[in-house]
Design a protein around this motif. Structure first.
Motif, short mmCIF file in Angstrom:
data_model
loop_
_atom_site.label_atom_id
_atom_site.label_comp_id
_atom_site.label_asym_id
_atom_site.label_seq_id
_atom_site.Cartn_x
_atom_site.Cartn_y
_atom_site.Cartn_z
N MET A 1 -27.86 40.95 6.16
CA MET A 1 -27.38 42.29 5.81
C MET A 1 -27.97 42.81 4.52
SD MET A 1 -25.67 43.38 8.29
CE MET A 1 -26.84 42.44 9.27
N THR A 2 -28.50 41.94 3.67
CA THR A 2 -29.15 42.44 2.46
C THR A 2 -30.39 43.24 2.81
OG1 THR A 2 -30.39 40.36 2.19
CG2 THR A 2 -28.27 40.55 1.04
N GLU A 3 -31.17 42.73 3.76
CA GLU A 3 -32.37 43.46 4.19
C GLU A 3 -32.00 44.69 4.99
OE1 GLU A 3 -35.53 43.02 3.40
OE2 GLU A 3 -34.87 41.44 2.03
N VAL A 4 -30.98 44.58 5.84
CA VAL A 4 -30.55 45.73 6.63
C VAL A 4 -30.08 46.85 5.71
CG1 VAL A 4 -28.79 46.55 8.25
CG2 VAL A 4 -29.96 44.37 8.68
N GLY A 5 -29.31 46.50 4.69
CA GLY A 5 -28.84 47.50 3.74
C GLY A 5 -29.97 48.13 2.97
N ALA A 6 -30.93 47.30 2.55
CA ALA A 6 -32.07 47.83 1.81
C ALA A 6 -32.89 48.79 2.66
CB ALA A 6 -32.95 46.68 1.31
N ARG A 7 -33.07 48.45 3.95
CA ARG A 7 -33.83 49.33 4.85
C ARG A 7 -33.07 50.63 5.12
NH1 ARG A 7 -35.01 44.42 7.58
NH2 ARG A 7 -33.47 44.90 9.21
N ALA A 8 -31.76 50.59 4.92
CA ALA A 8 -30.96 51.81 5.09
C ALA A 8 -30.99 52.67 3.83
CB ALA A 8 -29.52 51.44 5.44
N GLY A 9 -31.77 52.24 2.83
CA GLY A 9 -31.91 53.02 1.61
C GLY A 9 -30.84 52.77 0.58
N LEU A 10 -30.18 51.61 0.66
CA LEU A 10 -29.05 51.32 -0.22
C LEU A 10 -29.41 50.25 -1.25
CD1 LEU A 10 -26.33 51.08 2.57
CD2 LEU A 10 -26.91 53.09 1.18
N PRO A 11 -28.87 50.34 -2.45
CA PRO A 11 -29.01 49.25 -3.42
C PRO A 11 -28.06 48.12 -3.03
CG PRO A 11 -27.71 51.02 -4.37
CD PRO A 11 -28.14 51.50 -3.03
N VAL A 12 -28.60 46.92 -2.89
CA VAL A 12 -27.84 45.79 -2.37
C VAL A 12 -27.99 44.60 -3.30
CG1 VAL A 12 -27.47 44.28 -0.38
CG2 VAL A 12 -28.33 46.59 -0.02
N VAL A 13 -26.92 43.82 -3.46
CA VAL A 13 -26.99 42.57 -4.18
C VAL A 13 -26.57 41.44 -3.25
CG1 VAL A 13 -24.63 42.83 -5.08
CG2 VAL A 13 -26.23 41.32 -6.25
N PHE B 1 -15.98 58.30 13.19
CA PHE B 1 -16.95 57.21 13.34
C PHE B 1 -18.33 57.81 13.53
CE2 PHE B 1 -19.59 54.54 16.03
CZ PHE B 1 -19.57 53.34 15.33
N VAL B 2 -19.25 57.43 12.65
CA VAL B 2 -20.64 57.87 12.74
C VAL B 2 -21.48 56.64 13.06
CG1 VAL B 2 -22.58 58.93 11.53
CG2 VAL B 2 -20.24 59.71 11.08
N PRO B 3 -22.10 56.58 14.24
CA PRO B 3 -22.84 55.37 14.61
C PRO B 3 -24.09 55.18 13.76
CG PRO B 3 -23.19 57.08 16.25
CD PRO B 3 -22.13 57.60 15.30
N PHE B 4 -24.26 53.96 13.28
CA PHE B 4 -25.50 53.58 12.60
C PHE B 4 -25.88 52.20 13.10
CE2 PHE B 4 -27.53 51.11 9.17
CZ PHE B 4 -28.73 51.79 9.13
N ASN B 5 -27.06 52.09 13.69
CA ASN B 5 -27.54 50.81 14.22
C ASN B 5 -28.89 50.43 13.65
OD1 ASN B 5 -27.02 52.86 16.86
ND2 ASN B 5 -25.42 51.35 16.46
N GLY B 6 -29.29 51.08 12.56
CA GLY B 6 -30.62 50.84 12.03
C GLY B 6 -31.55 51.97 12.45
N GLY B 7 -32.73 51.94 11.91
CA GLY B 7 -33.71 52.97 12.22
C GLY B 7 -34.88 52.41 12.99
N ALA B 8 -35.60 53.26 13.69
CA ALA B 8 -36.78 52.84 14.45
C ALA B 8 -37.59 54.07 14.82
CB ALA B 8 -36.37 52.08 15.71
N VAL B 9 -38.86 53.87 15.11
CA VAL B 9 -39.68 54.92 15.69
C VAL B 9 -39.37 54.93 17.18
CG1 VAL B 9 -42.01 55.74 16.12
CG2 VAL B 9 -41.46 54.59 13.96
#
Length: 399
Positions: A39-51, A213-221
């Motif tokens: 989830m650290t990488e998933v959060g970072a890819r979502a544009g979030l600061p993660v620890v 509820f706003v669905p978020f499953n990650g991003g993709a082309v």
């Protein structure tokens, strides 16, 4: 305002709160996400600061190797009393409490939050708010249940310390006094809550606030086909991320064989799961690996899945009927809510056969009541306050 968001390390445990984190950041607040594992990488890819609050260790490997055993492996002498106590239970959340609480508190002390947001299943977040002595916001991240439900409160509620939590609290010197909870957020559609709506929690008078509820499953082309509804019904098939790890993909064989013999287009979204045991796929089955459900569900007429909370919620948002073959954990509860509301059907995956899948899928594709009910729930969800409105309400409550 500085807001620390805490979440357990699972797709279905953290991804539902990402839109709320975005809303806080868009409103100008400083945010930090405390989690671990993938989830650290998933959060970072979502544009979030993660620890990473449990760095350089694989929490899921630890969980799969030890949790549920009467006694953890002898080759793990580094495990503490609280580790071993948590691992004797088949419930992974105790292990998340043991491994993530100290790091979450340390991150919080460095960040200096004015508010800690924790999900209803993540006791480490609640303990972090206690340790820091700051207000908290509790957010339900499941579509099938919440802390509001009596069975959850009695069996797994995080307002009462169990043996594991007590050990952690005493070890880390966390005060026993619970944090001030500004509100509890319920993201479920009103007709899916399974109980009468209350303005305040009868346990402690904390208000319950609804949230869309706003669905978020990650991003993709997205591939071009995902944007268009096909001539014949499109059916999504997925097992989520945890089921393939725990149970493999054997349950898919029956589903794929059944749908392979129907006049439908099948999109198999199985992520990184090994599909070799399925053999050659039927001509009407297209395996896409990882593709966010929100990218193509709007063009689907049906989804077949395991009952994961996020996987159940996404088709509700888009008004898509569902066939649920529940695996474990809260999956059966999701299936019950789906059937009770009339937005889908369910069957035990251990006894389902090809003819049964075809019958159930055929009903869901041809009987208009299922699509009508799914559209009703979608409209209910759309009418609830957006995450941005919830952030505004929290800010006002703390000012």
């Amino acid at each position: 305002m500085r807001i620390l968001f805490t979440a357990a390390p699972g797709y279905g445990l953290m991804l539902p709160i990402v839109p709320l984190i975005w809303a806080a950041r868009a409103a100008g607040h400083e945010v930090l996400v405390a989690t671990t594992g993938e989830m650290t990488e998933v959060g970072a890819r979502a544009g979030l600061p993660v620890v990473d609050v449990y760095p350089e260790r694989d929490i899921w490997e630890l969980l799969l190797r030890h949790v549920g055993k009467s006694e953890p492996d002898e080759d793990a002498p580094e495990l503490t009393e609280e580790h071993r106590l948590a691992m004797r239970s088949a419930n992974p959340f105790g292990l998340f409490t043991v491994t993530m609480t100290e790091g979450s508190i340390e991150a919080g002390r460095a960040f200096g939050p004015d508010l800690v947001v924790f999900t209803s299943d993540h006791v480490a977040g609640r303990l972090t708010a206690q340790a820091l002595g700051v207000p908290a916001l509790e957010v339900g991240n499941r579509i099938s249940w919440s802390m509001r439900d009596a069975d959850w409160r009695e069996e797994r509620g995080n307002l009462v310390d169990d043996e594991v939590t007590t050990l952690i609290r005493e070890k880390l010197g966390i005060p026993a006094e619970l944090p001030r909870v500004v509100a509890r957020i319920d993201p479920r559609a009103p007709s899916m809550r399974g109980l009468v709506a209350d303005e305040t929690d009868p346990r402690d008078g904390v208000p319950w606030w609804p949230m869309r509820f706003v669905p978020f499953n990650g991003g993709a082309v997205l591939p071009e086909w995902a944007l268009h509804r096909p001539e014949r019904p499109r059916v999504c098939v997925t097992l989520g991320t945890v089921v393939p790890i725990m149970n493999g993909t054997s349950n898919l064989s029956v589903v794929i064989e059944a749908l392979g013999g129907m006049d439908v287009e099948v999109v198999l979204a199985a992520g990184k799961a090994d599909l070799s045991e399925l053999g050659a796929l039927p001509d009407n089955v297209h395996s896409v690996g990882f593709l966010p459900l929100s990218g193509f569900l709007p063009t689907c007429s049906l989804i077949v899945h395991h009952g994961g909370s996020g996987t159940t919620a996404a088709p509700l948002h888009y008004g898509v009927p569902q066939l649920v073959l529940p695996a474990f954990a809260d999956n059966p509860m999701s299936a019950e809510r789906v059937v009770e509301r009339g937005v889908g059907l369910s069957h035990d995956p251990t006894t389902v056969d090809v003819d049964t899948v075809r019958e159930l899928a055929g009903r869901l594709l041809t009987e208009p009541a299922f699509a009508a009910a799914a559209e009703e729930v979608s409209a209910e969800m759309a009418a609830q306050p957006a995450p941005t409105a919830v952030i505004e309400r929290v800010t006002a409550a703390l000012s």
